[in-house]
Design a protein around this motif. Structure first.
Motif, mmCIF file in Angstrom:
data_model
loop_
_atom_site.group_PDB
_atom_site.id
_atom_site.type_symbol
_atom_site.label_atom_id
_atom_site.label_comp_id
_atom_site.label_asym_id
_atom_site.label_seq_id
_atom_site.Cartn_x
_atom_site.Cartn_y
_atom_site.Cartn_z
ATOM 1 N N ALA A 1 1.630 -0.112 -9.625
ATOM 2 C CA ALA A 1 2.597 0.828 -9.057
ATOM 3 C C ALA A 1 3.065 1.840 -10.096
ATOM 4 O O ALA A 1 3.261 3.024 -9.782
ATOM 5 C CB ALA A 1 3.786 0.060 -8.491
ATOM 6 N N ARG A 2 3.229 1.402 -11.331
ATOM 7 C CA ARG A 2 3.717 2.297 -12.382
ATOM 8 C C ARG A 2 2.679 3.337 -12.782
ATOM 9 O O ARG A 2 3.007 4.504 -12.974
ATOM 10 C CB ARG A 2 4.115 1.468 -13.618
ATOM 11 N N ARG B 1 -5.104 0.729 -8.553
ATOM 12 C CA ARG B 1 -5.243 -0.160 -7.401
ATOM 13 C C ARG B 1 -5.907 -1.457 -7.852
ATOM 14 O O ARG B 1 -7.056 -1.458 -8.294
ATOM 15 C CB ARG B 1 -6.087 0.521 -6.319
ATOM 16 N N GLU C 1 0.557 -5.988 -9.849
ATOM 17 C CA GLU C 1 1.080 -5.040 -8.865
ATOM 18 C C GLU C 1 2.126 -4.096 -9.471
ATOM 19 O O GLU C 1 2.195 -2.915 -9.124
ATOM 20 C CB GLU C 1 1.664 -5.791 -7.668
ATOM 21 N N TYR C 2 2.959 -4.600 -10.367
ATOM 22 C CA TYR C 2 3.953 -3.735 -11.019
ATOM 23 C C TYR C 2 3.254 -2.719 -11.930
ATOM 24 O O TYR C 2 3.641 -1.550 -11.988
ATOM 25 C CB TYR C 2 4.937 -4.563 -11.840
ATOM 26 N N LYS D 1 -0.349 3.909 -11.101
ATOM 27 C CA LYS D 1 -1.207 4.326 -9.979
ATOM 28 C C LYS D 1 -2.623 3.768 -10.114
ATOM 29 O O LYS D 1 -3.612 4.480 -9.983
ATOM 30 C CB LYS D 1 -1.246 5.861 -9.871
ATOM 31 N N ARG E 1 9.276 -6.130 -6.411
ATOM 32 C CA ARG E 1 8.253 -5.830 -5.408
ATOM 33 C C ARG E 1 7.992 -7.077 -4.583
ATOM 34 O O ARG E 1 7.994 -8.192 -5.103
ATOM 35 C CB ARG E 1 6.955 -5.387 -6.075
#
Length: 310
Positions: free
Chosen positions: A213-214, A218, A209-210, A216, A114
């Motif tokens: 993203a995995r 924030r 962040e990973y 959901k 990312r």
């Protein structure tokens, strides 16, 4: 017949010796850059290797300064394993100082990296090359699917170094992959019970962040990807306004970060901190996150407890 028996025993002993590391009295010395990676390497290598971790539990790899003992450890190593993605900006100089000539394995090779949340978005900082990350977010271990890639890369590197142990490394690696898959399924099920709108979290720096993203979730952070970045007063004020406007209750310190900035933000936003997350380092033995699997389960539990209040 009695003369053949000692000979048979000798052959059996030689066969056993050939399946062990070159020196049965010493495990293969392997260096891992930081504690989370050291745990993964140890799970793959098992009792054939001895792992030395440079950046230990509750320590911050972003601001790590190698000591003479670290140079010695690298000089003695037969394999060095790093995260990659710019996480260990100090490793090249450390390897040169140690006169290390072996392989340096990049555990993250092959993952879908990312792009980092630019540190430039968090104010003007003076980064030297020692800690600069580059364009990729290095915190890939926060997604267990990426750690599956790490595991297989490490198993392949150890098998290349020690062909006699290749089968053991493969079996150890696949057993660990099974645990990672189970962890990932469990975490997905836990977050599936929480409405998307509630999955908002404040942390010290952009390490999740990973994970976000995995699952959901924030994540908003006071600092950039590196803990040695400093946000401007304007950016801190904007984050405080956002916390108040969106009524975000999930705010966490990190085990290896200075809590002062987040304590200030929590006070001004009127939010009670939710405790500690383990971002870039394991806890010490006896703590809640002494290995990677425990770290992830602990973080998920902490996050869910606070997210439900959003």
């Amino acid at each position: 017949m009695s003369l053949l028996r000692p000979f048979s025993l000798l052959l059996a002993a030689l066969a056993l010796a050939s399946s062990l590391p070159a020196s049965a009295a010493e495990r293969i010395p392997v260096v891992a850059s930081f504690s989370i990676l050291g745990d993964i390497v140890a799970n793959v290598g098992g009792d054939r290797i001895a792992v030395t971790t440079l950046v230990g539990p509750d320590e911050d790899a972003h601001v790590f300064q190698p000591a003479p003992d670290d140079i010695k450890a690298v000089s003695r190593a037969r394999l060095v394993v790093v995260n990659g993605l710019g996480f260990e900006g100090w490793m090249e100089r450390l390897a040169q100082s140690a006169n290390y000539r072996g392989d340096i394995v990049i555990a993250s090779a092959g993952i879908n990296a990312r792009e980092r949340v630019g540190d430039d978005d968090h104010g003007d900082h003076d980064h030297d090359d020692h800690h600069h990350h580059g364009k990729d977010d290095p915190h890939a271990w926060q997604n267990p699917q990426n750690v599956i890639v790490y595991t297989r890369n490490i198993a392949a590197a150890l098998a290349k170094l020690d062909p006699a142990g290749a089968d053991a490394y493969r079996k150890n690696g696949e057993a660990y992959v099974g645990k990672l898959q189970e962890l990932d399924r469990w975490a997905s099920q836990q977050f599936a019970q929480i409405p998307d709108a509630r999955r908002r979290v404040i942390t010290s720096h952009d390490a999740f962040e990973y994970f976000g993203a995995r699952y959901k979730v924030r994540f908003l952070a006071a600092q950039g990807v590196s803990t040695d970045s400093e946000p401007s007063a304007k950016q801190v004020a904007a984050l405080i306004r956002q916390i108040r406007t969106e009524k975000i209750k999930a705010l966490f310190f990190e085990n290896m970060s200075n809590p002062k900035l987040l304590q200030q933000i929590a006070r001004e936003a009127g939010v009670t901190p939710g405790g500690k997350l383990y971002a870039d380092a394991l806890s010490r033995a006896g703590g809640p996150a002494p290995d990677y699997l425990a770290l992830m389960r602990y973080n998920v539990g902490q996050l869910l407890e606070k997210i439900r209040l959003n």
